[in-house]
Scaffold this motif. Structure first.
Motif, short mmCIF file in Angstrom:
data_model
loop_
_atom_site.label_atom_id
_atom_site.label_comp_id
_atom_site.label_asym_id
_atom_site.label_seq_id
_atom_site.Cartn_x
_atom_site.Cartn_y
_atom_site.Cartn_z
N ALA A 84 0.82 -1.21 0.00
CA ALA A 84 0.00 0.00 0.00
C ALA A 84 0.86 1.26 0.00
N LEU A 85 2.17 1.10 0.20
CA LEU A 85 3.07 2.25 0.24
C LEU A 85 3.43 2.68 -1.19
N ALA A 86 3.05 3.88 -1.54
CA ALA A 86 3.40 4.40 -2.85
C ALA A 86 4.71 5.16 -2.73
N GLY A 87 5.62 4.90 -3.62
CA GLY A 87 6.91 5.57 -3.61
C GLY A 87 7.15 6.31 -4.91
N GLN A 88 8.34 6.88 -5.03
CA GLN A 88 8.70 7.61 -6.24
C GLN A 88 8.97 6.68 -7.42
N LEU A 89 9.44 5.47 -7.14
CA LEU A 89 9.82 4.53 -8.19
C LEU A 89 9.13 3.19 -8.01
N ASP A 90 8.95 2.51 -9.12
CA ASP A 90 8.33 1.18 -9.10
C ASP A 90 9.36 0.08 -9.31
N PRO A 141 3.66 -9.32 -15.22
CA PRO A 141 3.20 -8.56 -14.05
C PRO A 141 2.41 -7.30 -14.39
N TRP A 142 2.70 -6.66 -15.53
CA TRP A 142 2.09 -5.37 -15.81
C TRP A 142 1.19 -5.34 -17.04
N GLY A 143 1.11 -6.41 -17.78
CA GLY A 143 0.26 -6.41 -18.97
C GLY A 143 0.92 -5.77 -20.17
N HIS A 144 0.13 -5.41 -21.13
CA HIS A 144 0.62 -4.87 -22.41
C HIS A 144 1.05 -3.41 -22.25
N ILE A 145 2.35 -3.16 -22.36
CA ILE A 145 2.90 -1.80 -22.30
C ILE A 145 2.74 -1.20 -23.70
N THR A 146 2.17 -0.01 -23.78
CA THR A 146 1.92 0.62 -25.08
C THR A 146 2.82 1.81 -25.38
N ARG A 147 3.33 2.46 -24.34
CA ARG A 147 4.10 3.68 -24.53
C ARG A 147 5.20 3.77 -23.48
N VAL A 148 6.33 4.37 -23.88
CA VAL A 148 7.48 4.59 -23.00
C VAL A 148 7.96 6.01 -23.23
N THR A 149 8.36 6.69 -22.15
CA THR A 149 8.99 8.00 -22.32
C THR A 149 10.34 8.00 -21.62
N VAL A 150 11.27 8.73 -22.21
CA VAL A 150 12.63 8.87 -21.69
C VAL A 150 13.06 10.32 -21.82
N LYS A 171 15.33 8.18 -15.38
CA LYS A 171 14.06 7.50 -15.18
C LYS A 171 13.42 7.16 -16.52
N LEU A 172 12.77 6.03 -16.56
CA LEU A 172 12.00 5.58 -17.72
C LEU A 172 10.55 5.44 -17.24
N ILE A 173 9.61 5.96 -18.01
CA ILE A 173 8.20 5.86 -17.62
C ILE A 173 7.50 4.95 -18.63
N LEU A 174 6.77 3.97 -18.13
CA LEU A 174 6.04 3.02 -18.96
C LEU A 174 4.54 3.22 -18.75
N LEU A 221 -3.65 -0.71 -17.22
CA LEU A 221 -3.14 -0.82 -15.86
C LEU A 221 -2.43 0.41 -15.32
N GLY A 222 -2.18 1.43 -16.13
CA GLY A 222 -1.61 2.65 -15.58
C GLY A 222 -0.19 2.96 -15.99
N ARG A 223 0.55 3.51 -15.03
CA ARG A 223 1.89 4.05 -15.27
C ARG A 223 2.87 3.49 -14.24
N TRP A 224 4.12 3.28 -14.68
CA TRP A 224 5.19 2.83 -13.80
C TRP A 224 6.44 3.63 -14.10
N ASP A 225 7.16 3.99 -13.05
CA ASP A 225 8.41 4.74 -13.18
C ASP A 225 9.55 3.84 -12.73
N LEU A 226 10.54 3.68 -13.59
CA LEU A 226 11.71 2.86 -13.26
C LEU A 226 12.98 3.68 -13.27
#
Length: 191
Positions: free
Chosen positions: A29-35, A59-68, A99-102, A107-112
């Motif tokens: 339940a803890l949301a952080g800056q990175l996934d 784990p995350w399903g079909h990723i459609t877009r990435v930003t860098v 950081k890379l954003i997917l 399912l939403g957004r993830w930051d790595l």
């Protein structure tokens, strides 16, 4: 005596692609800056992104877009084919360069955190462990900066190596400041 040698061209099968070097934050339940964190083997997005997206499919399903951020990537393709699908790649100079954003439509957004490919194994391990801490408020830039300090200070590396060799498990001195005493409590202060 003569020996006849037959030359045949043996087609070498390409080596199977190596899996993506990836660590994800545990589901809490803890949301952080990175996934989590990703440690690509090169700065070639066209070669690296398919491995990453394939590893994240379950784990995350079909990723459609990435930003860098273009600071760290010499060539940014607009589209990358991944398993019969097209992955759209965008860039923003305002985005943290480390950081890379997917994105996924469902399912939403993830930051790595992107660990630089040239990073040594020990430093990459520390960075990946720190990026996967649930609820961490540290950004990708802060983690990279902290690792640069640790990497440039042999005394910090020696203390960490001693701790590890004695059975401890510590990723870095990033949280050490939070454990420093702050002085006596003022009158009337309560825990």
């Amino acid at each position: 005596m003569t020996v006849a040698l037959e030359r045949t061209a043996h087609a070498m099968a390409p080596a199977p692609p190596r899996p993506a070097r990836l660590v994800l934050t545990p589901h809490t339940a803890l949301a952080g800056q990175l996934d989590g964190a990703w440690w690509p083997r090169s700065r070639d997005l066209a070669a690296e992104l398919p491995l990453l997206v394939t590893a994240l499919a379950e784990p995350w399903g079909h990723i459609t877009r990435v930003t860098v951020n273009p600071t760290r990537w010499p060539v940014i393709p607009h589209k990358v084919p991944v398993d019969g699908q097209i992955l759209h790649v965008g860039w923003f100079t305002e985005q943290d360069p480390d950081k890379l954003i997917l994105f996924s439509h469902t399912l939403g957004r993830w930051d790595l955190l992107v660990v630089p490919p040239e990073t040594g194994t020990s430093a990459a391990s520390r960075l990946m462990a720190a990026a996967a801490v649930p609820g961490s408020i540290l950004t990708a830039a802060a983690l990279i900066a902290a690792e640069a300090v640790i990497g440039s200070r042999p005394d910090l590396r020696i203390r960490e190596d001693a701790w590890e060799s004695e059975g401890g498990a510590r990723t870095s001195d990033i949280g050490a400041l939070a454990r420093l005493p702050v002085g006596p409590l003022s009158a009337g202060a309560r825990w």
